[in-house]
Design an enzyme around this catalytic site. Structure first.
Site, short mmCIF file in Angstrom:
data_model
loop_
_atom_site.label_atom_id
_atom_site.label_comp_id
_atom_site.label_asym_id
_atom_site.label_seq_id
_atom_site.Cartn_x
_atom_site.Cartn_y
_atom_site.Cartn_z
N SER A 1 0.77 -1.15 0.13
CA SER A 1 -0.15 -0.59 -0.13
C SER A 1 1.22 0.98 -0.07
CB SER A 1 -0.96 -0.24 1.34
OG SER A 1 -1.09 1.30 1.43
N GLY A 2 0.87 1.85 -0.95
CA GLY A 2 1.84 3.14 -1.09
C GLY A 2 1.21 3.95 -0.53
N SER A 3 0.09 4.04 0.21
CA SER A 3 -0.84 5.36 0.90
C SER A 3 -0.37 5.18 2.72
CB SER A 3 -1.99 6.25 0.23
OG SER A 3 -2.86 4.80 0.84
N GLY A 4 -0.82 3.75 2.21
CA GLY A 4 -1.06 2.89 4.03
C GLY A 4 -1.88 3.49 4.82
N GLU B 1 5.08 0.59 -7.45
CA GLU B 1 4.38 -0.68 -7.31
C GLU B 1 5.97 -1.00 -8.09
OE1 GLU B 1 1.04 1.40 -7.74
OE2 GLU B 1 2.05 1.76 -9.26
#
Length: 182
Positions: A92-95, A149
């Site tokens: 998850s990039g944003s978290g 990604e």
């Protein structure tokens, strides 16, 4: 040739340079903790992510399955319930993705280990996780966040490579486990 000229004439080199820059800033100790999370060959793993991060999680889950690990992708009809002793890996990039943070909370409540790759080390997901690998993506010239990604896939592939080096005849076993129903 400066970076603008490279990006225009050879965009694949510009992409490669961005990935190299991110990977060069990975904390080696944090990466070692991520590798260590996979030490138990009998642990069931659940992989998850939303959008493109989910595609990375799916590709990585398949690679771990090829190594002989019990791996499921969250949301597939055949995925069992997560339980104590299992582990959940979330990309998850944003978290902060509500679905991902919800899955992490469920996994923790069941007694499972939670592992995440994120570019937000102080985010909600990192606060829930037992192991967090910060993927230091700050800016990119690529379209739509692809750098995160791409970097995550390479990092997870690096773990697979490390694990495969510990298995005699890993490539032959991988071919045996590869799908033959196509």
């Amino acid at each position: 040739m400066d970076s603008r000229q490279i990006a225009q004439s050879r965009p694949w080199l510009a992409v490669g340079q961005e990935i190299t820059d991110v990977l060069g800033r990975i904390d080696a100790d944090a990466f070692a903790r991520l590798v260590q999370a996979f030490d138990d060959p009998d642990r069931r793993w659940f992989f998850s992510g939303q959008g493109r991060s989910g595609l990375v999680a799916q590709m990585s889950a398949m690679r771990f399955m090829h190594l002989g690990r019990a791996v499921h992708f969250v949301g597939e009809a055949s995925a069992p319930s997560i339980r104590k002793g299992d582990a959940l890996l979330i990309v998850s990039g944003s978290g902060e993705t509500p679905v991902s943070t919800g899955f992490a909370r469920i996994a923790k409540a069941e007694g499972a280990k939670v592992v995440t790759l994120t570019h937000q080390p102080a985010g909600t997901l990192a606060g829930i996780a037992d192991v967090t690998l910060h993927v230091p993506v700050e800016k990119s010239k690529q379209f739509g966040g692809s750098l995160f990604e791409q970097s995550c896939l390479i990092l997870l592939d690096s773990i697979v490579l490390f694990m495969a080096q510990q298995i005699p005849d890993a490539h032959r076993l991988m071919l045996h486990r590869h799908t033959n129903l196509q």
